[in-house]
Scaffold this motif. Structure first.
Motif, mmCIF file in Angstrom:
data_model
loop_
_atom_site.group_PDB
_atom_site.id
_atom_site.type_symbol
_atom_site.label_atom_id
_atom_site.label_comp_id
_atom_site.label_asym_id
_atom_site.label_seq_id
_atom_site.Cartn_x
_atom_site.Cartn_y
_atom_site.Cartn_z
ATOM 1 N N GLU A 38 0.793 -1.228 0.000
ATOM 2 C CA GLU A 38 0.000 0.000 0.000
ATOM 3 C C GLU A 38 0.832 1.287 0.000
ATOM 4 O O GLU A 38 0.483 2.250 -0.666
ATOM 5 C CB GLU A 38 -0.894 -0.028 1.234
ATOM 6 C CG GLU A 38 -2.062 0.911 1.191
ATOM 7 C CD GLU A 38 -3.030 0.589 2.321
ATOM 8 O OE1 GLU A 38 -4.154 0.207 2.007
ATOM 9 O OE2 GLU A 38 -2.641 0.698 3.499
ATOM 10 N N CYS A 39 1.911 1.311 0.749
ATOM 11 C CA CYS A 39 2.673 2.566 0.869
ATOM 12 C C CYS A 39 3.718 2.706 -0.237
ATOM 13 O O CYS A 39 4.463 3.678 -0.254
ATOM 14 C CB CYS A 39 3.326 2.659 2.242
ATOM 15 S SG CYS A 39 4.773 1.599 2.424
ATOM 16 N N MET A 44 5.858 2.007 5.530
ATOM 17 C CA MET A 44 4.828 2.696 6.296
ATOM 18 C C MET A 44 3.530 1.899 6.390
ATOM 19 O O MET A 44 2.523 2.444 6.821
ATOM 20 C CB MET A 44 4.499 4.045 5.626
ATOM 21 C CG MET A 44 5.648 5.003 5.553
ATOM 22 S SD MET A 44 6.003 5.770 7.136
ATOM 23 C CE MET A 44 4.672 6.955 7.211
ATOM 24 N N CYS A 45 3.515 0.641 5.953
ATOM 25 C CA CYS A 45 2.210 -0.021 5.938
ATOM 26 C C CYS A 45 2.205 -1.476 6.432
ATOM 27 O O CYS A 45 1.197 -1.917 6.961
ATOM 28 C CB CYS A 45 1.613 0.046 4.522
ATOM 29 S SG CYS A 45 2.376 -1.062 3.331
ATOM 30 N N THR A 47 1.816 -4.028 4.637
ATOM 31 C CA THR A 47 0.948 -4.880 3.805
ATOM 32 C C THR A 47 1.769 -5.645 2.759
ATOM 33 O O THR A 47 1.221 -6.187 1.806
ATOM 34 C CB THR A 47 -0.158 -4.070 3.094
ATOM 35 O OG1 THR A 47 0.445 -3.141 2.187
ATOM 36 C CG2 THR A 47 -1.045 -3.344 4.096
ATOM 37 N N CYS A 48 3.076 -5.663 2.956
ATOM 38 C CA CYS A 48 3.949 -6.426 2.057
ATOM 39 C C CYS A 48 4.679 -7.508 2.863
ATOM 40 O O CYS A 48 5.707 -8.021 2.432
ATOM 41 C CB CYS A 48 4.957 -5.493 1.390
ATOM 42 S SG CYS A 48 6.058 -4.719 2.586
ATOM 43 N N MET A 70 7.791 -1.641 12.104
ATOM 44 C CA MET A 70 6.602 -1.635 11.225
ATOM 45 C C MET A 70 5.924 -2.992 11.219
ATOM 46 O O MET A 70 4.693 -3.077 11.151
ATOM 47 C CB MET A 70 7.056 -1.241 9.801
ATOM 48 C CG MET A 70 5.928 -0.801 8.909
ATOM 49 S SD MET A 70 5.113 0.700 9.518
ATOM 50 C CE MET A 70 3.439 0.103 9.699
ATOM 51 N N CYS A 73 2.864 -3.924 13.193
ATOM 52 C CA CYS A 73 1.516 -3.583 12.700
ATOM 53 C C CYS A 73 0.993 -4.613 11.703
ATOM 54 O O CYS A 73 -0.097 -4.445 11.147
ATOM 55 C CB CYS A 73 1.525 -2.226 12.011
ATOM 56 S SG CYS A 73 2.059 -0.914 13.092
ATOM 57 N N CYS A 86 9.123 -5.184 0.680
ATOM 58 C CA CYS A 86 9.620 -3.978 -0.013
ATOM 59 C C CYS A 86 11.058 -3.675 0.388
ATOM 60 O O CYS A 86 11.710 -2.840 -0.237
ATOM 61 C CB CYS A 86 8.718 -2.781 0.243
ATOM 62 S SG CYS A 86 8.710 -2.188 1.942
ATOM 63 N N GLN A 105 -3.079 -9.542 4.929
ATOM 64 C CA GLN A 105 -2.196 -8.364 4.982
ATOM 65 C C GLN A 105 -2.901 -7.186 5.639
ATOM 66 O O GLN A 105 -2.267 -6.202 5.987
ATOM 67 C CB GLN A 105 -1.752 -7.950 3.569
ATOM 68 C CG GLN A 105 -0.872 -8.965 2.864
ATOM 69 C CD GLN A 105 0.563 -8.986 3.394
ATOM 70 O OE1 GLN A 105 0.872 -8.450 4.451
ATOM 71 N NE2 GLN A 105 1.447 -9.637 2.659
ATOM 72 N N ILE A 106 -4.230 -7.270 5.758
ATOM 73 C CA ILE A 106 -4.957 -6.171 6.408
ATOM 74 C C ILE A 106 -5.986 -6.737 7.385
ATOM 75 O O ILE A 106 -6.393 -7.881 7.241
ATOM 76 C CB ILE A 106 -5.676 -5.222 5.409
ATOM 77 C CG1 ILE A 106 -6.411 -6.014 4.315
ATOM 78 C CG2 ILE A 106 -4.689 -4.271 4.783
ATOM 79 C CD1 ILE A 106 -7.257 -5.160 3.420
#
Ligand code: FES
Length: 106
Positions: A38-39, A44-45, A47-48, A70, A73, A86, A105-106
């Motif tokens: 996402e980022c 910053m996310c 989701t990877c 990170m 989260c 990433c 991932q979310i």
């Protein structure tokens, strides 16, 4: 060079990646389910999130400090092999890299 993504259900997807590209970018560009990014790769996310295959952890190295923060989260369980995809940059050494994807991932 190749990267093999193993989804939570065991489905394997092989993609072609270029030198310098991140594992997340290769996944997103090839429409691999289970990596969002996402980022855009700025850590910053989370989701990877991926789990580096045990056989490859010596080559990818372990996560850095900011990456570890990170990962707190991340939606799925964080394991010793967890990385933000990433932050893994492809190089000839990583040709054939196998990464496992978390359930969510979310
Ligand atoms: S893409 Fe957001 S942390 Fe990796």
């Amino acid at each position: 060079m190749k990267i093999i993504f193993v989804a939570h259900d065991g489905t394997r997807t092989e993609v072609e990646a270029s030198e310098g590209e991140s594992v997340m970018q290769a996944a997103v560009q090839n429409g691999v389910d289970g990596v969002i990014g996402e980022c855009g790769g700025s850590m910053m996310c989370a989701t990877c999130h991926c789990y580096v295959d045990e056989d490859w952890i010596g080559k990818t190295g372990r996560r850095g400090e900011g990456e570890a923060d990170m990962l707190e989260c991340a939606a799925s369980e964080v394991k010793a092999t967890s990385r933000l995809s990433c932050q893994i940059e492809m190089s000839a050494d990583l040709d054939g890299l196998v990464v496992h994807l978390p359930e969510a991932q979310i």
